[in-house]
Design an enzyme around this catalytic site. Structure first.
Site, PDB file in Angstrom:
ATOM      1  N   SER A 140       0.871  -1.185   0.000  1.00 52.42           N
ATOM      2  CA  SER A 140       0.000   0.000   0.000  1.00 52.42           C
ATOM      3  C   SER A 140       0.900   1.225   0.000  1.00 52.42           C
ATOM      4  O   SER A 140       2.007   1.193   0.558  1.00 52.42           O
ATOM      5  CB  SER A 140      -0.865   0.016   1.256  1.00 52.42           C
ATOM      6  N   TYR A 153      -1.956  -0.507  10.091  1.00 55.47           N
ATOM      7  CA  TYR A 153      -1.905  -0.816   8.655  1.00 55.47           C
ATOM      8  C   TYR A 153      -0.558  -0.390   8.061  1.00 55.47           C
ATOM      9  O   TYR A 153       0.101  -1.164   7.356  1.00 55.47           O
ATOM     10  CB  TYR A 153      -3.047  -0.090   7.951  1.00 55.47           C
TER      11      TYR A 153
END
Ligand code: NAP
Length: 257
Positions: A140, A153
């Site tokens: 990501s 995350y």
């Protein structure tokens, strides 16, 4: 628009019943690639497989290394050698310093990091033996720089970006390619809990899958988009911290963080 032609006969996708994995599976199958689809829920995999005779369900939990190895062995005995392994099973858990969700942190590190290395451990030996294959890891853009609210995350995605760098260096000369895929926000259930005001440059899962597949066949090390967000986060990363931290604080305040 016609899909590009792809260099793979058989692709294995983890997280294949999810938004991005499912979209990639459908597009690959539509272009003639056989897809071995893995996730935990057989029902969702069966629904995906019902859409194309080229998609076959191989349910497994990426957190269980032995189960995953068995799934890969079954895929290779039923369908042949895996040419592309796209490791996409992942999760997003919010992070709040005033109420640290330890279980959420552990779950997101487990799935986003251990789930990836378990997949690599299952598929790499046969790729190395054949001196052929392509592993793609879903990272990501949030792995490039620390960001308020992203402690779980971001940490997990930073870990797989670093893992990908190590693997890329070690895989040189083995015939096995490695790609790290770092998209920005995609409109999927994964980030439903993220404050919509703070989601910039959100793209659809269709656009995300298309951006990935138009480049993945060339076996690049990195696929990252949208370019504005990639450039911003990489610049932030390379600035001295005395500049980058105030910049991120100013930016996130402007977004209402
Ligand atoms: N959405 C975004 O904004 C975005 C942006 C950048 C990167 N990404 C990354 O792209 C990937 C896919 O994201 P998405 O938005 O498509 O997510 P999603 O729709 O929530 O799909 C997640 C997938 O992972 C599977 N999964 C979860 N736990 C698993 C386990 N233990 N074993 C096997 N499979 C498991 C789920 O199926 P089961 O629950 O049935 O197992 C599902 O197929 C993730 O790695 C994510 O971090 C997403």
């Amino acid at each position: 628009m016609a899909e590009p032609t792809f260099p793979w006969k058989l692709a294995w996708i983890t997280g294949a019943s999810g938004a991005i994995g499912g979209e990639i599976a459908r597009r690959l199958a539509g272009a003639g690639v056989t897809v071995a689809a893995t996730a935990r829920s057989s029902d969702r995999l069966d629904q995906l497989a019902a859409g194309s005779e080229r998609i076959k369900a191989f349910p497994a939990d990426v957190l269980k290394p032995d189960e995953l190895k068995e799934a890969v062995a079954k895929i290779e005995s039923d369908l042949g050698s895996i040419d592309l392994a796209l490791l996409g099973a992942g999760t997003y858990v919010p992070f709040d310093i005033r109420n640290i969700d330890l279980d959420g942190f552990h779950r997101s590190m487990a799935l986003n990091v251990n789930g990836v290395i378990n997949g690599i451990a299952a598929v790499l030996p046969s790729m190395l033996a054949r001196r052929q294959g392509h592993i793609a890891i879903m990272g990501s853009l949030f792995g490039y720089a620390g960001w308020p609210g992203n402690g779980s995350y971001g940490a997990s995605k930073a870990a797989v970006i670093n893992l990908a760098e190590s693997l890329k260096l070690e895989l040189a000369g083995t015939g096995v390619a490695l790609t790290i895929i770092n998209p920005g926000f995609v409109d999927t259930p994964l980030n439903a809990s993220y404050d919509p005001k703070k989601k910039l440059y959100v793209m659809s899962k269709e656009r995300c899958a298309r951006k990935i597949l138009e480049r993945l066949g060339r076996r690049p090390y990195e696929i990252a988009f949208p370019p504005q967000v990639e450039a911003f986060l990489k610049s932030v990363r390379s600035l001295p911290r005395a500049v980058s931290f105030p910049l991120i604080r100013w930016f996130t305040r402007k977004m209402g963080a």
